[in-house]
Design a protein around this motif. Structure first.
Motif, PDB file in Angstrom:
ATOM      1  N   LEU A 185      -0.648 -15.784   1.151  1.00  0.00           N
ATOM      2  CA  LEU A 185      -1.901 -15.036   1.064  1.00  0.00           C
ATOM      3  C   LEU A 185      -1.844 -13.673   1.720  1.00  0.00           C
ATOM      4  O   LEU A 185      -2.863 -12.977   1.791  1.00  0.00           O
ATOM      5  N   SER A 186      -0.682 -13.258   2.221  1.00  0.00           N
ATOM      6  CA  SER A 186      -0.630 -11.977   2.934  1.00  0.00           C
ATOM      7  C   SER A 186       0.766 -11.360   2.824  1.00  0.00           C
ATOM      8  O   SER A 186       1.742 -12.026   2.481  1.00  0.00           O
ATOM      9  N   TRP A 187       0.809 -10.057   3.146  1.00  0.00           N
ATOM     10  CA  TRP A 187       2.058  -9.301   3.203  1.00  0.00           C
ATOM     11  C   TRP A 187       2.515  -9.188   4.658  1.00  0.00           C
ATOM     12  O   TRP A 187       1.699  -9.233   5.572  1.00  0.00           O
ATOM     13  N   ARG A 188       3.794  -9.030   4.861  1.00  0.00           N
ATOM     14  CA  ARG A 188       4.331  -8.762   6.193  1.00  0.00           C
ATOM     15  C   ARG A 188       5.271  -7.557   6.111  1.00  0.00           C
ATOM     16  O   ARG A 188       6.140  -7.483   5.232  1.00  0.00           O
ATOM     17  N   THR A 189       5.078  -6.627   7.004  1.00  0.00           N
ATOM     18  CA  THR A 189       5.905  -5.421   7.043  1.00  0.00           C
ATOM     19  C   THR A 189       7.230  -5.742   7.705  1.00  0.00           C
ATOM     20  O   THR A 189       7.272  -6.285   8.814  1.00  0.00           O
ATOM     21  N   ILE A 190       8.337  -5.396   7.038  1.00  0.00           N
ATOM     22  CA  ILE A 190       9.659  -5.693   7.592  1.00  0.00           C
ATOM     23  C   ILE A 190      10.434  -4.440   7.950  1.00  0.00           C
ATOM     24  O   ILE A 190      11.461  -4.519   8.624  1.00  0.00           O
ATOM     25  N   ARG A 191       9.951  -3.273   7.539  1.00  0.00           N
ATOM     26  CA  ARG A 191      10.662  -2.040   7.877  1.00  0.00           C
ATOM     27  C   ARG A 191       9.776  -0.838   7.573  1.00  0.00           C
ATOM     28  O   ARG A 191       9.114  -0.779   6.548  1.00  0.00           O
ATOM     29  N   GLU A 192       9.764   0.123   8.496  1.00  0.00           N
ATOM     30  CA  GLU A 192       9.189   1.439   8.257  1.00  0.00           C
ATOM     31  C   GLU A 192      10.257   2.459   8.598  1.00  0.00           C
ATOM     32  O   GLU A 192      10.860   2.408   9.671  1.00  0.00           O
ATOM     33  N   SER A 193      10.516   3.387   7.667  1.00  0.00           N
ATOM     34  CA  SER A 193      11.648   4.278   7.845  1.00  0.00           C
ATOM     35  C   SER A 193      11.359   5.639   7.227  1.00  0.00           C
ATOM     36  O   SER A 193      10.675   5.735   6.198  1.00  0.00           O
ATOM     37  N   ALA A 194      11.900   6.666   7.858  1.00  0.00           N
ATOM     38  CA  ALA A 194      11.807   8.032   7.317  1.00  0.00           C
ATOM     39  C   ALA A 194      13.005   8.354   6.433  1.00  0.00           C
ATOM     40  O   ALA A 194      13.104   9.463   5.902  1.00  0.00           O
ATOM     41  N   GLU A 195      13.921   7.397   6.274  1.00  0.00           N
ATOM     42  CA  GLU A 195      15.072   7.623   5.404  1.00  0.00           C
ATOM     43  C   GLU A 195      14.630   7.746   3.956  1.00  0.00           C
ATOM     44  O   GLU A 195      13.631   7.172   3.540  1.00  0.00           O
TER      45      GLU A 195
END
Length: 432
Positions: A185-195
């Motif tokens: 029922l939900s999303w999970r963030t696994i990476r945030e990147s400026a690449e």
């Protein structure tokens, strides 16, 4: 003599009445049939209907489908919002069928075990099975309001039998990678990147997704490959071959392997040629497979490789390059249709999760009789859709679609029920 025949008929009828096929045998037979046929058989009896919904049956049918019933599928979007699926025999490449896909979303991932993920510019997404015509709408993400746009890809985790959708969200100064397990029922963030990614479309191979990373924003050259393992949801980087670091390159999949296509100028032949490499992930090394001259089709992206054939495409044309007989052939998409996805396809009953709803008119409160999936005979789904129409100006019950839309799709389907590959070049390639 007649009396003897009558007695024999009675004995035959008595024997037929005593024939009993064990349920285990019935289950095995069903698991070997093409999905489009099994879908039609599920209304025969309660046991068959319940059998088809069992996770163990879904798995065994999927395995058999990969062995005996694979096809090449092209998905096109129409200018009035419908989606067509064209299939071709994987052995002969002969045209097989055209089907109506009940979705009004204009973007699509590559197929995975008979599933596709469709999405639109509003960032709404759904996982859909074109065979069963059932879909599951994905939940909204907390990053939805912060992202400029998003792209979605569906993959399969063999160890857990789970399907996972990966979203690449384009925010103002970074990319966010999120995962949603189908049925959750939900999303999970696994990476945030400026690449920066050279191409944000993921290449999916054996439970992992791959992207080319750019060296810098002002360059079109790649420096590394970003790999996401769907099992543990971790990222790693793979070095690209030194020989191609200064070349333009693309990633694609070929029969369960990650392949790399690079283009370079060959001084001896004074032509631009293409090199094809395969990665050995165990030893972290690249193996050169072919050098093809002249280069692969210009302005087209590689989709996948099937045996000796590599398939390329753009919005209007699908091209097949045969590395064995050096023939280049193509099929143009019908007018007013845009190619949005292409890949190897199997008719399956995945995913075995709750919450799936019909993708036909009945799911929108219309009992027009479209809720049963069609057979895969060319044009059959369009005939079903057309027969349910009441009037040319009345709505079919599907959001934004009128009966006239179905009629137009039906007419187009009849014109394209015998799509034929055309030869662009015969023996025009040389391999090194």
């Amino acid at each position: 003599m007649d009396c003897n025949n009558n007695d024999l008929d009675k004995k035959n009828k008595g024997t037929e009445a005593q024939v009993y096929v064990p349920q285990d045998a019935q289950r095995i037979v069903l698991a070997f049939l093409p999905g489009r046929i099994v879908v039609k058989l599920r209304s025969v009896c309660k046991f068959w209907r319940d059998c088809i919904e069992e996770p163990s049956f879904v798995d065994s049918h999927l395995n058999n489908a990969y062995r005996f019933h694979q096809s090449i599928a092209c998905f096109t979007s129409l200018d009035h919002g419908l989606v067509h699926m064209y299939t071709f025999d994987s052995a002969t490449m002969n045209f097989r069928s055209v089907e109506l896909v009940f979705s009004n979303r204009f973007q699509m991932s590559g197929p995975c075990n008979g599933l596709v993920c469709l999405y639109d510019i509003k960032d709404d997404a759904e996982v859909l099975n074109p065979t069963t015509r059932k879909h599951l709408r994905l939940p909204d993400s907390v990053l939805k309001s912060r992202s400029l746009y998003s792209e979605y890809f569906v993959g399969f985790v063999h160890s857990t039998k789970e399907y996972k959708v990966v979203s690449v969200r384009h925010c103002v100064r970074f990319l966010a990678f999120e995962i949603c397990t189908v049925g959750a029922l939900s999303w999970r963030t696994i990476r945030e990147s400026a690449e920066l990614l050279k191409a944000t479309k993921a290449v999916i191979v054996n439970g992992s997704m791959y992207w080319l990373l750019l060296r810098k924003a002002s360059s079109s050259l790649s420096r590394e490959i970003l790999m996401l393992n769907l099992t543990d949801e971790t990222f790693t980087k793979i070095a690209i071959p030194d020989a191609v670091k200064k070349h333009d390159m693309e990633l694609f999949e070929g029969e369960g392997k990650l392949l790399l296509l690079s283009n370079r100028y060959d001084r001896s032949s004074k032509n631009t040629v293409s090199d094809i490499w395969v990665v050995d992930l165990t030893h972290q090394e690249w193996i050169h497979l072919h050098t093809v001259a002249p280069r692969m089709p210009v302005g087209m992206n590689p989709f996948f490789q099937l045996k000796s054939k590599i398939f390329f495409g753009n919005q209007k044309r699908l091209v097949c390059v045969d590395l064995e007989d050096r023939t280049v052939s193509y099929i143009d998409m019908p007018s007013c249709e845009t190619l949005i996805s292409c890949g190897m396809f199997v008719e399956s009953f995945a995913p075995a999760v709750t919450g799936l709803v019909s993708s036909t008119a009945s799911s929108y409160g219309n009992s027009s009789g479209l809720n049963e999936p069609s057979s895969a005979d060319p044009g059959q789904s369009f005939r079903n859709a057309e027969s349910s129409s009441i009037g040319c100006d009345q709505s079919s019950g599907l959001t934004g679609w009128s009966s006239a839309d179905f009629e137009l799709s039906f007419k187009r389907a009849k014109r394209t029920t015998n799509m034929v590959w055309k030869i662009l070049k015969h023996g025009g390639l040389s391999l090194g």
